[in-house]
Design a protein around this motif. Structure first.
Motif, PDB file in Angstrom:
ATOM      1  N   VAL A 237       5.709   0.867   8.581  1.00  0.00           N
ATOM      2  CA  VAL A 237       4.929  -0.354   7.913  1.00  0.00           C
ATOM      3  C   VAL A 237       4.775  -0.071   6.300  1.00  0.00           C
ATOM      4  CG1 VAL A 237       2.591  -1.218   8.021  1.00  0.00           C
ATOM      5  CG2 VAL A 237       3.815  -0.601  10.236  1.00  0.00           C
ATOM      6  N   ILE A 238       4.977  -1.115   5.460  1.00  0.00           N
ATOM      7  CA  ILE A 238       4.967  -0.859   4.218  1.00  0.00           C
ATOM      8  C   ILE A 238       4.345  -1.763   3.557  1.00  0.00           C
ATOM      9  CG2 ILE A 238       7.296  -1.706   3.727  1.00  0.00           C
ATOM     10  CD1 ILE A 238       7.682   0.556   1.497  1.00  0.00           C
ATOM     11  N   GLY A 239       3.370  -1.559   2.482  1.00  0.00           N
ATOM     12  CA  GLY A 239       2.775  -2.572   1.702  1.00  0.00           C
ATOM     13  C   GLY A 239       2.188  -2.361   0.539  1.00  0.00           C
ATOM     14  N   THR A 240       2.438  -3.110  -0.431  1.00  0.00           N
ATOM     15  CA  THR A 240       1.874  -2.938  -1.833  1.00  0.00           C
ATOM     16  C   THR A 240       0.571  -3.637  -2.330  1.00  0.00           C
ATOM     17  OG1 THR A 240       3.028  -2.611  -4.148  1.00  0.00           O
ATOM     18  CG2 THR A 240       3.667  -4.594  -2.794  1.00  0.00           C
ATOM     19  N   SER A 241      -0.030  -3.139  -3.067  1.00  0.00           N
ATOM     20  CA  SER A 241      -1.456  -3.780  -3.430  1.00  0.00           C
ATOM     21  C   SER A 241      -2.274  -4.420  -2.442  1.00  0.00           C
ATOM     22  CB  SER A 241      -0.706  -4.871  -4.737  1.00  0.00           C
ATOM     23  OG  SER A 241      -2.126  -5.406  -5.095  1.00  0.00           O
ATOM     24  N   MET A 242      -2.655  -5.384  -2.347  1.00  0.00           N
ATOM     25  CA  MET A 242      -3.311  -5.775  -1.095  1.00  0.00           C
ATOM     26  C   MET A 242      -2.603  -5.489   0.138  1.00  0.00           C
ATOM     27  SD  MET A 242      -5.064  -9.560  -0.149  1.00  0.00           S
ATOM     28  CE  MET A 242      -3.694 -10.241   0.141  1.00  0.00           C
ATOM     29  N   GLY A 243      -1.359  -5.888   0.135  1.00  0.00           N
ATOM     30  CA  GLY A 243      -0.417  -5.276   1.246  1.00  0.00           C
ATOM     31  C   GLY A 243      -0.492  -3.946   1.595  1.00  0.00           C
ATOM     32  N   GLY A 244      -0.482  -3.086   0.556  1.00  0.00           N
ATOM     33  CA  GLY A 244      -0.834  -1.595   0.716  1.00  0.00           C
ATOM     34  C   GLY A 244      -2.223  -1.335   1.492  1.00  0.00           C
ATOM     35  N   MET A 245      -3.208  -2.174   1.054  1.00  0.00           N
ATOM     36  CA  MET A 245      -4.598  -1.952   1.720  1.00  0.00           C
ATOM     37  C   MET A 245      -4.567  -2.255   2.906  1.00  0.00           C
ATOM     38  SD  MET A 245      -7.385  -3.787   2.542  1.00  0.00           S
ATOM     39  CE  MET A 245      -7.196  -5.384   1.773  1.00  0.00           C
ATOM     40  N   LEU A 246      -3.740  -3.381   3.426  1.00  0.00           N
ATOM     41  CA  LEU A 246      -3.786  -3.952   4.708  1.00  0.00           C
ATOM     42  C   LEU A 246      -3.056  -2.832   5.640  1.00  0.00           C
ATOM     43  CD1 LEU A 246      -3.391  -7.817   4.116  1.00  0.00           C
ATOM     44  CD2 LEU A 246      -5.194  -6.710   5.257  1.00  0.00           C
TER      45      LEU A 246
END
Length: 157
Positions: free
Chosen positions: A25-34
Motif C-alpha cells: 500500500v503506497i501513497g503520497t501527500s494526502m494519499g500517504g496520510m490515508l
C-alpha cells in the motif's frame, strides 16, 4: 467542489484492500496520510511526504479555488479549500487511529515545501522506518520512486 472527503476516501481504500489483499500500500501527500490509516496488517505500507495534518497543509496551499493536478473522472477541474473542508480533516484525525502494516516505510523530502519535518518524528515514534531524500520536492516523481525501491530493498541513501 471538495477535493476529497477523507471518510469516503478511507472507506474506499479499505474496501479495495479487503477485496484485493495487496502486498503493498503506497501513497503520497494526502494519499500517504490515508495509507497510514488503512487497515492492511499483512502489507508493506509506504507513505511519501505524508500530509499527517491535512488542515495545516490545506492552509499552506491557501483558501479558495485550486486546479486539480490530474484530470478527474467526473470532469471537475478545480476544488475549494475552506474551513468546512479543513474541519473535515481535523474530525477525521480525531476519529481514527493509524494502523501498521507488516513493514512501514516513510520517505520524506528535505526539500518539501508543504509538509512539516516533524511528521517524520511522529511516524518514527510509531515504529516506521524513516528515509530522507533531497532529490525531489513535495510531489512524488521518478526520483522518489527510485528512493522507495532502494528503501524496500534495504539499501541506504
Amino acid at each position: 467542489l471538495y477535493a476529497v472527503e477523507p471518510e469516503d476516501a478511507l472507506e474506499l481504500l479499505c474496501s479495495v484492500v479487503e477485496s484485493s489483499a495487496p502486498d503493498l500500500v503506497i501513497g503520497t501527500s494526502m494519499g500517504g496520510m490515508l495509507a497510514t490509516y488503512v487497515d492492511c496488517p499483512t502489507a508493506v505500507k509506504v507513505a511519501i511526504n505524508p500530509a499527517l495534518d491535512m488542515e495545516r497543509t490545506l492552509r499552506k496551499i491557501g483558501y479558495g479555488r485550486h486546479p486539480y493536478l490530474q484530470p478527474r473522472e467526473n470532469g471537475e477541474t478545480e476544488f475549494v479549500i475552506d474551513e468546512v473542508m479543513i474541519h473535515r480533516f481535523i474530525d477525521f484525525r480525531s476519529e481514527h487511529e493509524m494502523k501498521s502494516g507488516v513493514r512501514n516505510i516513510a520517505l520524506f523530502s528535505t526539500d518539501d515545501e508543504l509538509i512539516s519535518k516533524r511528521h517524520a518524528a511522529t511516524l518514527g515514534n510509531l515504529g516506521w522506518e524513516i528515509f530522507w531524500s533531497s532529490r525531489f520536492g513535495h510531489r512524488c516523481n521518478d526520483q522518489a520512486v527510485k528512493e522507495i525501491v532502494k528503501a524496500l530493498k534495504g539499501e541506504n541513501g
